[in-house]
Structure formats: structure tokens, C-alpha cells
Design a protein around this motif. Sequence first.
Motif, PDB file in Angstrom:
ATOM      1  N   GLU A 168       0.815  -1.208   0.000  1.00  0.00           N
ATOM      2  CA  GLU A 168       0.000   0.000   0.000  1.00  0.00           C
ATOM      3  C   GLU A 168       0.841   1.246   0.000  1.00  0.00           C
ATOM      4  O   GLU A 168       1.938   1.279   0.528  1.00  0.00           O
ATOM      5  N   MET A 169       0.305   2.283  -0.657  1.00  0.00           N
ATOM      6  CA  MET A 169       0.948   3.583  -0.658  1.00  0.00           C
ATOM      7  C   MET A 169      -0.037   4.548  -0.020  1.00  0.00           C
ATOM      8  O   MET A 169      -1.196   4.607  -0.428  1.00  0.00           O
ATOM      9  N   PRO A 170       0.432   5.307   1.006  1.00  0.00           N
ATOM     10  CA  PRO A 170      -0.500   6.237   1.670  1.00  0.00           C
ATOM     11  C   PRO A 170      -0.861   7.415   0.764  1.00  0.00           C
ATOM     12  O   PRO A 170      -0.056   7.861  -0.056  1.00  0.00           O
ATOM     13  N   ARG A 171      -2.085   7.886   0.911  1.00  0.00           N
ATOM     14  CA  ARG A 171      -2.499   9.120   0.247  1.00  0.00           C
ATOM     15  C   ARG A 171      -1.949  10.319   1.011  1.00  0.00           C
ATOM     16  O   ARG A 171      -1.462  10.177   2.125  1.00  0.00           O
ATOM     17  N   ARG A 172      -2.063  11.513   0.399  1.00  0.00           N
ATOM     18  CA  ARG A 172      -1.672  12.737   1.096  1.00  0.00           C
ATOM     19  C   ARG A 172      -2.619  12.995   2.279  1.00  0.00           C
ATOM     20  O   ARG A 172      -3.656  12.343   2.392  1.00  0.00           O
ATOM     21  N   ALA A 173      -2.294  13.985   3.089  1.00  0.00           N
ATOM     22  CA  ALA A 173      -3.119  14.309   4.264  1.00  0.00           C
ATOM     23  C   ALA A 173      -4.551  14.658   3.847  1.00  0.00           C
ATOM     24  O   ALA A 173      -5.501  14.416   4.589  1.00  0.00           O
ATOM     25  N   ASP A 174      -4.716  15.234   2.632  1.00  0.00           N
ATOM     26  CA  ASP A 174      -6.080  15.573   2.167  1.00  0.00           C
ATOM     27  C   ASP A 174      -6.721  14.381   1.431  1.00  0.00           C
ATOM     28  O   ASP A 174      -7.761  14.543   0.788  1.00  0.00           O
ATOM     29  N   PHE A 175      -6.090  13.220   1.490  1.00  0.00           N
ATOM     30  CA  PHE A 175      -6.577  11.951   0.919  1.00  0.00           C
ATOM     31  C   PHE A 175      -6.512  11.894  -0.610  1.00  0.00           C
ATOM     32  O   PHE A 175      -7.067  10.996  -1.229  1.00  0.00           O
ATOM     33  N   SER A 176      -5.830  12.868  -1.228  1.00  0.00           N
ATOM     34  CA  SER A 176      -5.616  12.768  -2.676  1.00  0.00           C
ATOM     35  C   SER A 176      -4.384  11.890  -2.919  1.00  0.00           C
ATOM     36  O   SER A 176      -3.599  11.627  -2.009  1.00  0.00           O
ATOM     37  N   ILE A 177      -4.235  11.422  -4.167  1.00  0.00           N
ATOM     38  CA  ILE A 177      -3.073  10.609  -4.533  1.00  0.00           C
ATOM     39  C   ILE A 177      -1.981  11.534  -5.064  1.00  0.00           C
ATOM     40  O   ILE A 177      -2.249  12.382  -5.924  1.00  0.00           O
ATOM     41  N   ASP A 178      -0.769  11.391  -4.551  1.00  0.00           N
ATOM     42  CA  ASP A 178       0.382  12.125  -5.079  1.00  0.00           C
ATOM     43  C   ASP A 178       0.801  11.393  -6.363  1.00  0.00           C
ATOM     44  O   ASP A 178       1.506  10.376  -6.311  1.00  0.00           O
ATOM     45  N   VAL A 179       0.337  11.910  -7.502  1.00  0.00           N
ATOM     46  CA  VAL A 179       0.473  11.163  -8.760  1.00  0.00           C
ATOM     47  C   VAL A 179       1.930  10.945  -9.139  1.00  0.00           C
ATOM     48  O   VAL A 179       2.313   9.847  -9.571  1.00  0.00           O
ATOM     49  N   GLU A 180       2.768  11.982  -8.952  1.00  0.00           N
ATOM     50  CA  GLU A 180       4.187  11.822  -9.324  1.00  0.00           C
ATOM     51  C   GLU A 180       4.862  10.741  -8.496  1.00  0.00           C
ATOM     52  O   GLU A 180       5.555   9.873  -9.029  1.00  0.00           O
ATOM     53  N   ALA A 181       4.625  10.786  -7.186  1.00  0.00           N
ATOM     54  CA  ALA A 181       5.206   9.759  -6.306  1.00  0.00           C
ATOM     55  C   ALA A 181       4.633   8.389  -6.640  1.00  0.00           C
ATOM     56  O   ALA A 181       5.356   7.382  -6.641  1.00  0.00           O
ATOM     57  N   ALA A 182       3.350   8.354  -6.952  1.00  0.00           N
ATOM     58  CA  ALA A 182       2.689   7.079  -7.254  1.00  0.00           C
ATOM     59  C   ALA A 182       3.268   6.463  -8.530  1.00  0.00           C
ATOM     60  O   ALA A 182       3.471   5.246  -8.601  1.00  0.00           O
TER      61      ALA A 182
END
Length: 369
Positions: free
Chosen positions: A142-156
Amino acid sequence: GSEAVNVRLEDLPLRESLRGKSPYGAPQLDVPVRLNTNENPYPPPPELVADVAAACEEAARELHRYPDRDAVALRTDLAEYLTRQTGVPLGVANLWAANGSNEILQQVLQAFGGPGRTALGFVPSYSMHPIISSGTQTDWLEMPRRADFSIDVEAAQLVLKERAPDVTFLTSPNNPTGQSIEPADLALLIEAAPGIVVVDEAYAEFSAHPSATTLLATHGHKLIVSRTMSKAFAFAGGRLGYLAAAPAVVDALQLVRLPYHLSVLTQAAARAALRHAEATLGSVALLAAERDRVVPALQAQGHTCVTSDANFVLYGRFADAPRAWRAYLEQGVLIRDVGIPGFLRVTIGTPEENDAFLAAAAAVVAQGE
Ligand code: PMP
């Protein structure tokens, strides 16, 4: 003797990877206001009930026979519905159906996951993704989402390339947080993922975002779009999930599905319900309008709400979410503690249920929760 029936779970020769695990467990409590499993609060209209009953009566005359193993008539109807709903031309060969999208996801992991393989999700997301992975002996990443629950697309994109999961889950709108993934981001994530990508669109009808089916023409070698009749369609009890994908994906799933998995009654009832799609989906606009009434009311009480594209809202912050959840229950309102510290999730109900929920929310705030 009686010892045989008193055997404990820990005494059974259970697979090692299942020891100590808990089953999926949304509490099913009999309280006046139940807003905890993202169901549609509106019961099916009488015409639909009559049509389902008639279709099941007719199907019952054939109950001595196995059902159509390939559910061709139902898949044809689903293809027509999905083509209408998403604007993407789809045929029976692109559609597959099962007992809820949970079974769809399980079949996908049976075919594309399994021992020695991995599945990846962006958490918090739907709690069954890791549970079905575990059940199919697929390693879960699993990869955590950002604090606002969006996906960090570049990191993903980097994580997807590096970890190369065999199956990647993207949930849009995401349960339990509510946001959709922007189409451009979706394309980037699908391109970065080397394996199969499942876009779980259980709540798609509630969202104005285009469906990921729009990407099937270009990404059909890896993309699976999973859907359900449980939410917008008000058919949770009927158990009907489905997917859209390339015909080869449907061929792959036929290798793992149990023969005759969809009963004669399920197929008949689902087809009858689909004939009333327009009437049922009328509730979607009502629920979206109610969501847009509940959110500012919660904010006025001092809550933070995650922007939602679905029929539920994640909100907080609570000093102790499990304690606040119990305080709601004492007010006769069942919502969901999804395990995110400081947050609870409420499903949007009828206007009366939402009023009862907001009154309970005010009482819980007044108690200092
Ligand atoms: N996916 C998501 C994101 C869900 O929230 C749910 C239901 N909670 C499902 C799939 C499964 O629903 P069903 O099996 O009823 O189709």
C-alpha cells in the motif's frame, strides 16, 4: 460429542496467512437510522418490485436446470446500460458479471494475482481490497495518500514502476474519502502501472467525472473497470457486480469463475431491475442534492468535510472517533468508523434520515466530542 462443536478457530488447521485476521465487519445493527454501508436509502419502486417478482416467477419454472453459465442476456443488458451511462460503446464481450463487485474483484485477483504476486492500493481506500488479496494469497502493498486523501500522482508513478504490482487498485470515487481521480491523472497512473489496473467505480453514477471506460480503447491491454448495482441502482440485496474490459480479460476470468455462479433468480432479477434503470437512477440527483445540504450543515457545526463525489461524506475531526461513533449510536444513528483517526463516514440517506443524523451530530458536538 459436544467437544466437536466447541472447537475453537485457533485449534483449526487454518492457513498461516489467515491466522489472527478479522472478517469484513460493518456492524449490522437494528437502529432507527442506518447510514453506515453506502446503500441507496430509497427502496425499489412498486413497478420494479412487480417486474422482479414476475421475472423470478418465470425463472422459477426453470429451477431444475442450471442457469446460463455465461449470463449472456444479462451481460448484453449491462453492456447497453453502460454504453448509455458512459458514452463508450461496449458489447457483451466486454462485460462480465458476478455476485457483487466483491466477487468481480476476487475473480480478478484469482486470475491476475495469487501466490508470488502482488496487489497495490492507495490507502485509505476500500477495506475489501486487502482482504480479497489475502484470501487469494496475493501479497498486499500500500501507498499512503496525502493528508487531504488525494493521490500524489508523481510519487505514485515512481512507486508503480519500482514495485511493479501485478494488480493495482484505483478507486474513483474513493471509498471512504469520496474524491474522484481526474481523468488525466488516471491515464498517468494506468500508464505507470506495469500490470493490470482495476478502476473500482462502485460509486460512479454519483460522480460527474467521466468513467474510466473512456480509456478502454487505448488501455484495454491492462485496464479493468469494476462496477456494481449495489449503490446507485438500489440493488445491494440482489448482489450484482460487473466489469468492463477487453474481451480477453473476460476470457481470463472464465478460467477461475465457478460454473453457474450467477443463479437463474439473480440473472432474472437483475435484468428486471435494469429495465427500470431510469426510475432508480432518479434517486442519484436527490442524494447528491442532500449531500450538498448535509456538508455545509456539518461545516456550520464546526466539522471538516472531505469533498465528496459519492453518496457518503468523510468528516471530522474527532478527538476520539470510536467514542464519537458510539455517541451517535446512542442517538439512534449508525454511521461508520472506517479506522481513520479523527474521522467518521456517513452515508447520505433520505431527507428525514439526514435531519436525524444532523440532529445527532449537533448533540454529539454538544457533548464535547
Ligand atoms: N467497491 C467499493 C469501493 C465499495 O465501496 C463496495 C461496497 N462497499 C464494493 C466495491 C462492493 O460492493 P458489492 O459487492 O455490493 O458490489
